[in-house]
Scaffold this motif. Structure first.
Motif, PDB file in Angstrom:
ATOM      1  N   GLY A 123       0.784  -1.233   0.000  1.00  0.00           N
ATOM      2  CA  GLY A 123       0.000   0.000   0.000  1.00  0.00           C
ATOM      3  C   GLY A 123       0.811   1.275   0.000  1.00  0.00           C
ATOM      4  N   ALA A 124       2.115   1.178  -0.244  1.00  0.00           N
ATOM      5  CA  ALA A 124       2.945   2.385  -0.291  1.00  0.00           C
ATOM      6  C   ALA A 124       2.467   3.320  -1.395  1.00  0.00           C
ATOM      7  CB  ALA A 124       4.403   2.007  -0.528  1.00  0.00           C
ATOM      8  N   LYS A 125       2.479   4.610  -1.103  1.00  0.00           N
ATOM      9  CA  LYS A 125       2.091   5.615  -2.094  1.00  0.00           C
ATOM     10  C   LYS A 125       3.275   6.088  -2.920  1.00  0.00           C
ATOM     11  CE  LYS A 125      -2.183   5.620  -0.787  1.00  0.00           C
ATOM     12  NZ  LYS A 125      -3.205   4.981  -1.649  1.00  0.00           N
ATOM     13  N   GLY A 126       4.481   5.837  -2.393  1.00  0.00           N
ATOM     14  CA  GLY A 126       5.677   6.257  -3.098  1.00  0.00           C
ATOM     15  C   GLY A 126       6.829   5.319  -2.808  1.00  0.00           C
ATOM     16  N   ILE A 127       7.813   5.313  -3.707  1.00  0.00           N
ATOM     17  CA  ILE A 127       9.004   4.471  -3.570  1.00  0.00           C
ATOM     18  C   ILE A 127      10.233   5.304  -3.907  1.00  0.00           C
ATOM     19  CG2 ILE A 127      10.282   2.534  -4.586  1.00  0.00           C
ATOM     20  CD1 ILE A 127       7.722   1.030  -4.920  1.00  0.00           C
ATOM     21  N   LYS A 128      11.285   5.102  -3.132  1.00  0.00           N
ATOM     22  CA  LYS A 128      12.595   5.655  -3.473  1.00  0.00           C
ATOM     23  C   LYS A 128      13.519   4.496  -3.799  1.00  0.00           C
ATOM     24  CE  LYS A 128      12.923  10.110  -1.117  1.00  0.00           C
ATOM     25  NZ  LYS A 128      13.650  10.916  -0.116  1.00  0.00           N
ATOM     26  N   LEU A 129      14.031   4.474  -5.010  1.00  0.00           N
ATOM     27  CA  LEU A 129      15.022   3.483  -5.422  1.00  0.00           C
ATOM     28  C   LEU A 129      16.396   4.086  -5.199  1.00  0.00           C
ATOM     29  CD1 LEU A 129      13.358   2.320  -8.769  1.00  0.00           C
ATOM     30  CD2 LEU A 129      13.135   1.283  -6.498  1.00  0.00           C
ATOM     31  N   GLN A 130      17.170   3.470  -4.343  1.00  0.00           N
ATOM     32  CA  GLN A 130      18.462   4.020  -3.941  1.00  0.00           C
ATOM     33  C   GLN A 130      19.585   3.053  -4.297  1.00  0.00           C
ATOM     34  OE1 GLN A 130      19.522   6.995  -2.142  1.00  0.00           O
ATOM     35  NE2 GLN A 130      21.454   6.119  -2.847  1.00  0.00           N
ATOM     36  N   LEU A 131      20.536   3.515  -5.085  1.00  0.00           N
ATOM     37  CA  LEU A 131      21.736   2.741  -5.360  1.00  0.00           C
ATOM     38  C   LEU A 131      22.555   2.594  -4.084  1.00  0.00           C
ATOM     39  CD1 LEU A 131      23.980   1.603  -7.285  1.00  0.00           C
ATOM     40  CD2 LEU A 131      24.765   3.978  -7.497  1.00  0.00           C
ATOM     41  N   LEU A 132      23.084   1.405  -3.845  1.00  0.00           N
ATOM     42  CA  LEU A 132      23.978   1.203  -2.707  1.00  0.00           C
ATOM     43  C   LEU A 132      25.258   2.003  -2.907  1.00  0.00           C
ATOM     44  CD1 LEU A 132      24.603  -0.401  -0.054  1.00  0.00           C
ATOM     45  CD2 LEU A 132      25.856  -1.999  -1.528  1.00  0.00           C
ATOM     46  N   HIS A 133      25.536   2.897  -1.960  1.00  0.00           N
ATOM     47  CA  HIS A 133      26.781   3.655  -1.957  1.00  0.00           C
ATOM     48  C   HIS A 133      27.693   3.130  -0.855  1.00  0.00           C
ATOM     49  CE1 HIS A 133      24.277   6.980  -3.842  1.00  0.00           C
ATOM     50  NE2 HIS A 133      25.292   6.846  -4.666  1.00  0.00           N
ATOM     51  N   VAL A 134      28.958   3.114  -1.137  1.00  0.00           N
ATOM     52  CA  VAL A 134      29.958   2.829  -0.106  1.00  0.00           C
ATOM     53  C   VAL A 134      30.554   4.170   0.302  1.00  0.00           C
ATOM     54  CG1 VAL A 134      32.079   1.613   0.481  1.00  0.00           C
ATOM     55  CG2 VAL A 134      30.459   0.584  -1.139  1.00  0.00           C
ATOM     56  N   LEU A 135      30.330   4.552   1.554  1.00  0.00           N
ATOM     57  CA  LEU A 135      30.799   5.840   2.058  1.00  0.00           C
ATOM     58  C   LEU A 135      31.910   5.655   3.080  1.00  0.00           C
ATOM     59  CD1 LEU A 135      27.335   7.586   2.600  1.00  0.00           C
ATOM     60  CD2 LEU A 135      28.827   7.714   0.587  1.00  0.00           C
ATOM     61  N   GLN A 136      32.764   6.640   3.155  1.00  0.00           N
ATOM     62  CA  GLN A 136      33.867   6.604   4.109  1.00  0.00           C
ATOM     63  C   GLN A 136      33.356   6.460   5.543  1.00  0.00           C
ATOM     64  OE1 GLN A 136      36.380  10.060   3.630  1.00  0.00           O
ATOM     65  NE2 GLN A 136      36.430   9.858   1.398  1.00  0.00           N
ATOM     66  N   GLU A 137      34.177   5.820   6.355  1.00  0.00           N
ATOM     67  CA  GLU A 137      33.921   5.674   7.787  1.00  0.00           C
ATOM     68  C   GLU A 137      32.614   4.938   8.086  1.00  0.00           C
ATOM     69  OE1 GLU A 137      34.371   9.396   9.798  1.00  0.00           O
ATOM     70  OE2 GLU A 137      36.341   9.784   8.942  1.00  0.00           O
ATOM     71  N   THR A 138      32.287   3.989   7.226  1.00  0.00           N
ATOM     72  CA  THR A 138      31.174   3.080   7.501  1.00  0.00           C
ATOM     73  C   THR A 138      31.727   1.662   7.543  1.00  0.00           C
ATOM     74  OG1 THR A 138      30.656   2.743   5.148  1.00  0.00           O
ATOM     75  CG2 THR A 138      29.551   4.576   6.256  1.00  0.00           C
ATOM     76  N   ASP A 139      30.996   0.766   8.174  1.00  0.00           N
ATOM     77  CA  ASP A 139      31.432  -0.627   8.197  1.00  0.00           C
ATOM     78  C   ASP A 139      31.338  -1.260   6.822  1.00  0.00           C
ATOM     79  OD1 ASP A 139      32.022  -0.432  10.845  1.00  0.00           O
ATOM     80  OD2 ASP A 139      30.176  -1.363  11.558  1.00  0.00           O
ATOM     81  N   LEU A 140      30.446  -0.726   5.981  1.00  0.00           N
ATOM     82  CA  LEU A 140      30.369  -1.207   4.603  1.00  0.00           C
ATOM     83  C   LEU A 140      31.670  -0.896   3.857  1.00  0.00           C
ATOM     84  CD1 LEU A 140      28.413  -2.564   2.552  1.00  0.00           C
ATOM     85  CD2 LEU A 140      27.826  -0.258   1.786  1.00  0.00           C
ATOM     86  N   ALA A 141      32.283   0.244   4.147  1.00  0.00           N
ATOM     87  CA  ALA A 141      33.556   0.605   3.522  1.00  0.00           C
ATOM     88  C   ALA A 141      34.634  -0.420   3.870  1.00  0.00           C
ATOM     89  CB  ALA A 141      33.983   1.998   3.957  1.00  0.00           C
ATOM     90  N   ALA A 142      34.652  -0.871   5.106  1.00  0.00           N
ATOM     91  CA  ALA A 142      35.636  -1.883   5.507  1.00  0.00           C
ATOM     92  C   ALA A 142      35.408  -3.180   4.767  1.00  0.00           C
ATOM     93  CB  ALA A 142      35.558  -2.109   7.018  1.00  0.00           C
ATOM     94  N   GLU A 143      34.139  -3.564   4.579  1.00  0.00           N
ATOM     95  CA  GLU A 143      33.806  -4.763   3.815  1.00  0.00           C
ATOM     96  C   GLU A 143      34.276  -4.633   2.368  1.00  0.00           C
ATOM     97  OE1 GLU A 143      31.234  -7.698   5.067  1.00  0.00           O
ATOM     98  OE2 GLU A 143      33.022  -7.094   6.201  1.00  0.00           O
ATOM     99  N   TYR A 144      34.048  -3.466   1.783  1.00  0.00           N
ATOM    100  CA  TYR A 144      34.428  -3.218   0.382  1.00  0.00           C
ATOM    101  C   TYR A 144      35.948  -3.237   0.217  1.00  0.00           C
ATOM    102  CZ  TYR A 144      34.835  -0.799  -4.114  1.00  0.00           C
ATOM    103  OH  TYR A 144      35.147  -0.459  -5.410  1.00  0.00           O
ATOM    104  N   GLU A 145      36.631  -2.548   1.105  1.00  0.00           N
ATOM    105  CA  GLU A 145      38.095  -2.462   0.996  1.00  0.00           C
ATOM    106  C   GLU A 145      38.768  -3.808   1.253  1.00  0.00           C
ATOM    107  OE1 GLU A 145      38.626   0.735   3.712  1.00  0.00           O
ATOM    108  OE2 GLU A 145      38.060   2.256   2.220  1.00  0.00           O
ATOM    109  N   ALA A 146      38.084  -4.681   1.990  1.00  0.00           N
ATOM    110  CA  ALA A 146      38.614  -6.030   2.222  1.00  0.00           C
ATOM    111  C   ALA A 146      38.280  -6.981   1.081  1.00  0.00           C
ATOM    112  CB  ALA A 146      38.055  -6.577   3.534  1.00  0.00           C
ATOM    113  N   GLY A 147      37.527  -6.489   0.096  1.00  0.00           N
ATOM    114  CA  GLY A 147      37.175  -7.300  -1.067  1.00  0.00           C
ATOM    115  C   GLY A 147      36.053  -8.284  -0.827  1.00  0.00           C
ATOM    116  N   ARG A 148      35.296  -8.097   0.247  1.00  0.00           N
ATOM    117  CA  ARG A 148      34.218  -9.040   0.565  1.00  0.00           C
ATOM    118  C   ARG A 148      32.901  -8.698  -0.136  1.00  0.00           C
ATOM    119  NH1 ARG A 148      37.041  -9.116   5.647  1.00  0.00           N
ATOM    120  NH2 ARG A 148      35.864  -7.320   6.422  1.00  0.00           N
ATOM    121  N   ILE A 149      32.788  -7.491  -0.653  1.00  0.00           N
ATOM    122  CA  ILE A 149      31.586  -7.111  -1.404  1.00  0.00           C
ATOM    123  C   ILE A 149      31.990  -6.355  -2.660  1.00  0.00           C
ATOM    124  CG2 ILE A 149      30.216  -6.928   0.712  1.00  0.00           C
ATOM    125  CD1 ILE A 149      30.314  -3.814   0.172  1.00  0.00           C
TER     126      ILE A 149
END
Length: 297
Positions: free
Chosen positions: A210-236
């Motif tokens: 029943g959502a009236k709107g959707i935001k489609l967001q590309l996954l970004h890797v940003l500095q000083e996030t745990d996702l950045a550590a995953e990316y820099e380690a080659g795991r994603i």
């Protein structure tokens, strides 16, 4: 599933609803998040920046009125004599005592140039007293609630440390819909481990919820996030532009025209962006998206 690639954009919807140009002003209410203050976790979601996805919001040290005036000044070249939506963007914007929320929200809607209120939050941060406040304000000026769902898949939700179950989203949608409050749901495309089918299942679920709107967001890797550590380690890995464009095309094919697409991509803060680098050129990405959609009409 739709037979064409037409969709309702936010600009179209705003003009249809208000009859004139409307621009969103990103505000900062000085909130935190249960995923950061120790209630659920202290680390936040794995992808979330230190600014709580509010890098483009105004300074929380300013009053709401001061932030609105400062935001208007920033966009004055884009909009002349227009009206605005007050967008509480940074962190979880219903996560505070209800009287504090009332003060902030009322200051926003009392501004003569504000025509609606948009509030970004988590589905698990909508207690009854807050829902009643939102309903009250919705009778004065339109209220939109933007829910950060990201994915319906529990394995991914656990990986990104979302820290709430899908049932919390279901409850929030029921409660908001019952009160006539418009909902916009954020979905991240390209989360680690998710297939095209997984992402399309999330889109279908949101549409059917029943959502009236959707935001489609590309996954970004940003500095000083745990996702950045995953990316820099080659795991994603991250998506290339053409894969992303084709995926958005598939998403649009499943979204009915009555559901407004508020965003087709995203532009993370360039000072913080690690990957994908191509996403920094938002104009190029949107032009490619338009080209692909035109080819399929």
């Amino acid at each position: 599933m739709k037979n064409d690639m037409t969709y309702t954009s936010l600009n179209q919807y705003l003009r249809q609803t208000f009859g004139y140009k409307v621009y969103k002003l990103a505000l900062n209410g000085g909130f935190t998040c249960p995923n950061r203050d120790g209630t659920l976790d202290t680390r936040g979601c794995i992808f979330c920046s230190k600014g709580g996805s509010g890098e483009f919001a105004e300074d929380a040290a300013l009053s709401v009125t001061e932030q609105i005036e400062r935001g208007k000044k920033r966009v004055e070249r884009k909009i002349k004599d227009g009206k605005y939506i007050a967008y509480f963007q940074a962190f979880t914007n219903t996560y505070a005592p209800v009287e504090r929320l009332r003060k902030l929200y009322q200051e926003a809607i009392c501004h003569p140039d504000i025509v609606a209120l948009s509030i970004a939050t988590r589905p698990d941060c909508l207690p009854v007293e807050v829902l009643e406040l939102l309903s009250e304000i919705n009778h004065i000026k339109p209220v939109w609630v933007e829910l950060g769902l990201q994915t319906i898949h529990e394995r991914t939700a656990k990986y990104i440390r979302r820290s709430y179950p899908l049932s919390a989203y279901d409850r929030a949608m029921r409660e908001l819909t019952a009160r006539g409050i418009e909902t916009i749901v954020h979905i991240i495309l390209g989360l680690p481990g998710e297939s095209h089918e997984d992402i399309l299942e999330t889109v279908d679920y949101v549409v059917n919820s029943g959502a009236k709107g959707i935001k489609l967001q590309l996954l970004h890797v940003l500095q000083e996030t745990d996702l950045a550590a995953e990316y820099e380690a080659g795991r994603i890995s991250v998506m290339d532009m053409e894969s992303y464009v084709q995926l958005v095309k598939e998403c649009i094919a499943r979204i009915p025209k009555e559901v407004v697409i508020h965003r087709l991509t995203g532009d993370g803060d360039k000072k913080l962006l690690i990957a994908p680098e191509w996403s920094a050129d938002k104009k190029r990405v949107l032009n490619r998206l338009r080209q692909v959609l035109e080819e399929n009409r």
